[in-house]
Each structure stands twice: as structure tokens, then as C-alpha cells.
Design a protein around this motif. Structure first.
Motif, PDB file in Angstrom:
ATOM      1  N   ARG A 130       0.823  -1.211   0.000  1.00 54.05           N
ATOM      2  CA  ARG A 130       0.000   0.000   0.000  1.00 54.05           C
ATOM      3  C   ARG A 130       0.855   1.258   0.000  1.00 54.05           C
ATOM      4  O   ARG A 130       0.482   2.285  -0.616  1.00 54.05           O
ATOM      5  CB  ARG A 130      -0.922  -0.015   1.218  1.00 54.05           C
ATOM      6  N   ALA A 181      -9.642  -9.118   7.903  1.00 51.78           N
ATOM      7  CA  ALA A 181     -10.200  -8.125   6.992  1.00 51.78           C
ATOM      8  C   ALA A 181     -10.264  -6.749   7.643  1.00 51.78           C
ATOM      9  O   ALA A 181      -9.988  -5.725   6.997  1.00 51.78           O
ATOM     10  CB  ALA A 181     -11.587  -8.558   6.531  1.00 51.78           C
ATOM     11  N   GLY A 182     -10.617  -6.717   8.913  1.00 51.72           N
ATOM     12  CA  GLY A 182     -10.646  -5.442   9.612  1.00 51.72           C
ATOM     13  C   GLY A 182      -9.268  -4.797   9.691  1.00 51.72           C
ATOM     14  O   GLY A 182      -9.127  -3.574   9.520  1.00 51.72           O
ATOM     15  N   LYS A 209      -8.296  -3.534   6.174  1.00 53.70           N
ATOM     16  CA  LYS A 209      -8.984  -2.283   5.847  1.00 53.70           C
ATOM     17  C   LYS A 209      -8.253  -1.098   6.461  1.00 53.70           C
ATOM     18  O   LYS A 209      -8.083  -0.059   5.810  1.00 53.70           O
ATOM     19  CB  LYS A 209     -10.429  -2.339   6.344  1.00 53.70           C
ATOM     20  N   GLN A 210      -7.809  -1.240   7.698  1.00 52.90           N
ATOM     21  CA  GLN A 210      -7.090  -0.157   8.360  1.00 52.90           C
ATOM     22  C   GLN A 210      -5.784   0.180   7.650  1.00 52.90           C
ATOM     23  O   GLN A 210      -5.312   1.324   7.705  1.00 52.90           O
ATOM     24  CB  GLN A 210      -6.815  -0.526   9.821  1.00 52.90           C
ATOM     25  N   ASP A 251      -8.725  -2.195  -0.095  1.00 47.84           N
ATOM     26  CA  ASP A 251     -10.060  -1.725  -0.457  1.00 47.84           C
ATOM     27  C   ASP A 251     -11.073  -2.841  -0.679  1.00 47.84           C
ATOM     28  O   ASP A 251     -12.272  -2.640  -0.471  1.00 47.84           O
ATOM     29  CB  ASP A 251      -9.965  -0.872  -1.729  1.00 47.84           C
ATOM     30  N   ARG A 253     -17.697  -9.250   4.632  1.00 48.09           N
ATOM     31  CA  ARG A 253     -18.174  -7.880   4.376  1.00 48.09           C
ATOM     32  C   ARG A 253     -18.685  -7.229   5.646  1.00 48.09           C
ATOM     33  O   ARG A 253     -18.714  -5.993   5.762  1.00 48.09           O
ATOM     34  CB  ARG A 253     -19.272  -7.921   3.315  1.00 48.09           C
ATOM     35  N   VAL A 298     -15.661  -3.879   5.095  1.00 50.94           N
ATOM     36  CA  VAL A 298     -14.809  -3.739   3.917  1.00 50.94           C
ATOM     37  C   VAL A 298     -15.541  -4.329   2.726  1.00 50.94           C
ATOM     38  O   VAL A 298     -16.320  -5.277   2.860  1.00 50.94           O
ATOM     39  CB  VAL A 298     -13.453  -4.450   4.145  1.00 50.94           C
ATOM     40  N   THR A 340     -16.232  -6.526  -0.525  1.00 47.74           N
ATOM     41  CA  THR A 340     -15.795  -7.886  -0.843  1.00 47.74           C
ATOM     42  C   THR A 340     -16.138  -8.242  -2.278  1.00 47.74           C
ATOM     43  O   THR A 340     -16.979  -7.620  -2.924  1.00 47.74           O
ATOM     44  CB  THR A 340     -16.434  -8.932   0.101  1.00 47.74           C
TER      45      THR A 340
END
Length: 377
Positions: free
Chosen positions: A227, A259-260, A263-264, A268, A297, A301, A303
Motif C-alpha cells: 500500500r 479483513a478489519g 482495511k485499516q 479496499d 463484508r 470492507v 468484498t
């Protein structure tokens, strides 16, 4: 308009619809270089109306390839052939993605349609045959059932982990130079990142093994590093096996936590697949992985659902019901590269549906349909 054929904006990228071609290994490269097969194979999906086409799992290092026939992006010479494909996809209105991966202990395996390593000496020369010892979180082979196909890997030391993370970063820079709109990190199917995540493959006792937080460390470090160099305006995906589907393995609950965290870090979209280890217990069936995308999801985030999706009404329901934001097709796309064109007519009908056809075919298809009384032309 159907939800499936509505645009989706991710950062500064707007996809013309929610249909995606999932990465599919072609085992047709030599020295990691894309060629005419890849251009035609991927280009037909752009002509078929897909919103996003993702290039197959592409090795970030030579030893990270699943087979010697895989694409690679560890060398600058591999940029131009991929840029040629990207330019064609863009010209036809389709966004271009590439899946960057490392196969870990599942590297250096036979070409899928061969009976093991049965190449003749001439075939080895013609195809650019290579064979090497893979690396992995732990020195455990993928399976004992096929010892001629899966080797015992070398356990990565900390220096090796850093080196592979940098290889992901370097390949990401090359993907940007080639013009790709999306990078997808391959963290699924029992390949290297998935091996670190799963207690089935990761028996380490250092900070990369043991607890779930430790086992997630490599995935999160790769995502953060990628990223940091992937342009802020471009979306980043990660494919995960939302569950190993094997006793004692990675679970859906683990994936929601991962996933959490992703996302942080600026990921995306989570591309939700499953499996990759011995003892896989999910029974493949129509839409069988969609509940995984729905569950992940709930971490807040976006999916992507994948896995035996073929009926346009089912694909529409996935998006309309909020189970996933994107719908990816693989074998269905191989069987019908024009699937979005046909699905758009089925879901939306009328004259506007013809706009998705390439301009070279649009009026001819409409005229044919008028003569035959088809599709409300």
C-alpha cells in the motif's frame, strides 16, 4: 439498471460494472514473460464486457511461481509485455488488475495438464523448464500424497521474509509502471501468505508463528508495504481463503478479524475464496462461497464473491442483497467470454444493453437481433 451493471468507484477508479474475471493460471509463459496467448486470452474478456480483468497469479520472485510456466514481475523486462495487455484492456473500456503472489511450498509444481514432470528434453528447452526447492514458513510439504509433485520446502529465516516482502514491493512498482489499475495480493489457496496464516502450515515459534496475531503478521506487513508504494488513487485488493475448510485450520471468524486489519492498512476489497490445504471439506456447488464474502463484508470492507457463479440472476442478487460488491467469474468466463454481454441483455434488456458490445460488433448484433426478433432490439 441492474445493480450488477451499475458502476462501482474504488478510490479514483470507476469500474463500468461489477463483473470481474478472476485470476486464472495459464502455465504458458517462458521466463515469466507474457506473450500472445496472454494478450488474446485476457483481451477477449474486455471485448466481452467485463468491468475488471485480473491477470493470473504473477510471481514476485522466480522461486515464487507455482510452475515454471507462470508469469512473473521480478524483472523490468517483464513490464512491457504486460503493458501491451493493459493498453488493450483500457482501449476496450475494461480496468486492468494483476494478482501478485508467492506460492511458498506449493511452488515448482508440474504444469497442470501434464502427468507430472514428464517433459521431453526438447520440450524442456522449448518451454523454459525450471525446477527448484521452494520456501515456506515451516519445512513441511503441502501433502505426502503426491511426493513427486510437492517437495519439502526450506523454512524461511527472517532475512528471507524481509526479502520476499521487498519483492512484493518491487513487483508492485512494476505493476504501476505497466499501467495496472488494481493490484491484488494473493493471500489464498494455501500459497505463501495463506501458509503463514494457517496453523496447518505454520509451525513457527518466532514472532511469525503461534498466535493468530503472529500468524497474521506477514500478511499485514506485505499489505502495508505494498500500500505504501501503490499509488494512493489506485485500489488494492487481497484474495484470501476465508476458510481453509480443513479441521484445525484458518476460519471465517479469523478472516473477519484479518479483513478489519487489512482495511485499516488501506486494502479496499477482500476477494473471498477458500481452501488450499489437505482435508478441504467444503462441497463445491452453485454459489457455495458467497456466504464467505457476506460474512467478511460485515467487517466493513468491500468484498468480491467468487466460485461457481454462472446465472445472471444469481450474480445480480449477490450485489443487490449486499452479499458482495463485486462478482468474479473464472471457469464460467472461460466457457463464455461474452458472459457480461449476455447477462446485461438478460437483466436489463432493450437498446441500452447493446452499448456494452464493442463498437465493431454493436450495430451488427443489434441488426441481427432485429431481424430475428431477439432481445427487444
Amino acid at each position: 439498471m441492474s445493480q450488477l451493471f451499475s458502476p462501482l468507484t474504488l478510490r479514483d477508479l470507476t469500474l463500468r460494472n461489477r463483473t470481474v474475471v478472476s485470476p486464472m493460471c495459464q502455465y504458458s509463459a517462458k521466463g515469466g514473460l507474457a506473450n500472445d496467448w496472454h494478450l488474446v486470452h485476457l483481451g477477449r474478456f474486455a471485448l466481452g464486457g467485463f468491468g475488471l480483468v485480473i491477470v493470473e497469479a504473477t510471481g514476485v520472485t522466480p522461486e515464487g511461481r507455482i510452475s515454471y510456466g507462470d508469469l512473473g514481475l521480478w524483472d523490468d523486462a517483464q513490464i512491457a509485455p504486460l503493458r501491451h495487455i493493459v493498453d488493450f484492456l483500457h482501449d476496450e473500456g475494461t480496468a486492468a488488475g494483476i494478482q501478485l503472489g508467492h506460492a511458498g511450498r506449493k511452488a515448482s509444481t508440474p504444469i497442470a495438464w501434464r502427468s507430472g514432470f514428464d517433459e521431453t528434453e526438447q520440450e524442456k528447452i522449448d518451454a523454459g523448464y525450471e525446477h527448484w526447492i521452494p520456501v515456506a514458513p515451516s519445512a513441511i510439504p503441502h501433502t505426502d500424497r503426491h511426493p513427486s509433485d510437492f517437495q519439502t520446502p526450506t523454512e524461511l529465516d527472517l532475512e528471507g521474509i524481509v526479502r520476499i516482502t521487498k519483492a512484493f514491493v518491487d513487483a508492485t512498482g512494476r505493476a504501476d509502471e505497466a499501467g495496472f489499475d488494481v493490484v491484488e495480493i494473493h493471500g489464498a489457496h494455501g500459497y505463501l501468505i495463506s501458509q503463514f496464516l494457517s496453523p496447518l502450515a505454520n509451525k513457527r515459534t518466532d514472532r511469525y508463528g503461534g498466535s493468530r496475531d503472529n500468524r497474521m503478521r506477514f500478511a499485514l506487513e506485505v499489505a502495508e508495504a505494498v500500500r505504501a508504494v501503490w499509488p494512493a488513487e489506485k485500489p488494492l485488493f487481497m484474495r484470501i481463503s476465508a476458510t481453509d475448510g480443513s479441521p484445525g485450520g484458518w476460519s471465517v471468524e479469523d478472516s473477519v478479524v484479518l479483513a478489519g486489519e487489512l482495511k485499516q492498512l488501506g486494502v479496499d476489497v477482500i476477494d473471498c475464496s477458500s481452501g488450499g490445504f489437505d482435508g478441504y471439506g467444503l462441497k463445491p456447488a452453485n454459489l457455495y462461497q458467497v456466504p464467505l464474502a457476506k460474512a467478511v463484508r460485515e467487517a466493513g470492507v468491500a468484498t468480491m464473491a467468487v466460485g461457481l457463479i454462472s446465472d445472471p440472476a444469481d450474480a445480480e442478487a449477490i450485489v443487490a442483497n449486499g452479499d458482495a460488491d463485486l462478482v468474479a467469474l473464472a471457469r464460467t468466463a472461460l466457457e463464455d467470454p461474452n458472459w457480461p454481454l449476455h447477462a446485461h441483455h438478460a437483466l436489463d434488456g432493450g437498446g441500452d444493453a447493446y452499448k456494452l458490445w464493442p463498437k465493431q460488433a454493436r450495430n451488427r448484433i443489434r441488426d441481427r437481433d432485429k431481424v430475428l426478433g431477439l432481445r427487444g432490439a
